[in-house]
Design an enzyme around this catalytic site. Sequence first.
Site, PDB file in Angstrom:
ATOM      1  N   GLU A 138       0.838  -1.213   0.000  1.00  0.00           N
ATOM      2  CA  GLU A 138       0.000   0.000   0.000  1.00  0.00           C
ATOM      3  C   GLU A 138       0.869   1.258   0.000  1.00  0.00           C
ATOM      4  O   GLU A 138       0.508   2.274   0.577  1.00  0.00           O
ATOM      5  CB  GLU A 138      -0.911   0.036   1.235  1.00  0.00           C
ATOM      6  N   HIS A 147       7.242   2.681   3.053  1.00  0.00           N
ATOM      7  CA  HIS A 147       7.542   3.701   4.063  1.00  0.00           C
ATOM      8  C   HIS A 147       8.162   4.942   3.400  1.00  0.00           C
ATOM      9  O   HIS A 147       7.782   6.083   3.690  1.00  0.00           O
ATOM     10  CB  HIS A 147       8.529   3.065   5.050  1.00  0.00           C
TER      11      HIS A 147
END
Length: 393
Positions: A372, A375
């Site tokens: 998704e 980082h």
Amino acid sequence: MARTDQYQGHDYYQVDALLSEDHLLARDAVRDWVKREVSPIIEEYTERAECPMHLYKGLAEIGAYGPSLPAKYGGGGMDEIAYGVIMQELERGDSGVRSMASVQGSLVMYPIYKYGSEEHREKYLPKLGSGEMIGCFGLTEPDHGSNPSGMTTRYVEDGDHIILNGAKLWITSSPVADIAVVWAKGPDDRIRGVIVEKGMEGFSAPEIHGKWSLRASITGELVFEDVRIPKSHILPGVSGLKGPLSCLSKARYGIAWGAIGAALDCYDSALRYSLERTQFDKPIAQFQLTQKKLAEMITEITKAQLLAWRLGTLANDGKATPAQISMAKRNNVHMALEIAREARQIHGGMGITNEYPVMRHMMNLETVLTYEGTHDIHLLITGMDVTGLNAFK
Ligand code: TGC
Ligand code: FAD
């Protein structure tokens, strides 16, 4: 060994007082379900790297698929905070179980609801909402992960059909999915969503083996070799990368809440263990270095809870920006991973075993940090938002 789940929640800043009766009811119902259905089995399924398939139905029964989508279309008809607290409780159980729900609700039902035709909605959403049908979301490709706009999966037109070619990689639920929402470029080079059904000739979804993370979630590929699909399977309501990215905003929002659940479970286990475990004739919780870890954990959890709650109120007002969602996803997942690592230390050698949930959460969170949007990608989204300058390319 099935563990006894003694989790009761932690609410240092009375964040519960910011939640409505409905939010608390939803949260407690999912918490009870996780204790009953997930905690007793999850370590074994993780060890065997097997997906607890029966949970797809169970998740439907507790309303975990699209809690904030309209009830008319198979969703829960609740608000974004209810969606958030449900994801938090699921991920308190296991990130892979939360993933099953995130993909079905936010990455399959949401695009069909938002961008599909009425016919698509009626055909697929009730069955997806009830768990009768499983869906997956195909964006990532072998050579295009963080940069999905470079995708090479394409379709050409052939009368009232399209012919789809290409491959997607790292697709949650793909080997067991009945349908895949696949993002592909058309003849005009625009990205569109296509609903591909299991059994279509030339379509396969092999499983990926060998994962040390998210082992109780099934992951696979999507392979398209001249798959002939009716043109009516194209989602008519969107073209361009904003189609899949808007679905990701919905799912990333859920992860921002979900990660808090994993962190809370690690903190809970570390706190209890540190009060019970004695060394040098004292509970290890009495040593300053243990207290530093625990105090920092609950501080970071509390900050994350407030960030998620505020994001939820913005989302309820339709004001949460993609960049705000990125900040919360990035911060909260990183926070959870750091807490899992510290909690593992507090458990000493026992921390690496499956008698405690900590190592499993830690391994899972390595995936959550990456999928998704990684980082670093989320950091660059924040960087671009505050400077106006694009550091991606
Ligand atoms: P860029 O030019 O920035 O944007 C293209 C268009 O999209 C719009 N947009 C968004 N819309 C809604 N929500 C968002 N979050 C959006 N982000 C961008 C943007 O306004 C633009 O619209 P328009 O109208 O001008 O065309 O696109 P870019 O190619 O420069 O890429 C930007 C970048 C790098 C941030 C983006 O590609 C990105 O987010 N990359 C990360 C990829 C990623 O997150 N992949 C996830 C795959 S799915 C997954 O991991 C599921 S795991 C599931 C589970 O098990 O839980
Ligand atoms: P890459 O994009 O190759 O990145 C590798 C490294 O390079 C990362 O550290 C990244 O931050 C860094 N990097 C890349 N670009 C830049 C840049 N411009 N600047 C600085 N650093 C950069 N995808 C789906 O479509 N559907 C799913 O259901 C799905 N489920 C998944 C389930 C699992 C278990 C996993 C592991 C992944 C899943 N994904 C899914 C894919 C996931 O979204 C991608 O792994 C992720 O977006 C990163 O892509 P990548 O793995 O190709 O890494």
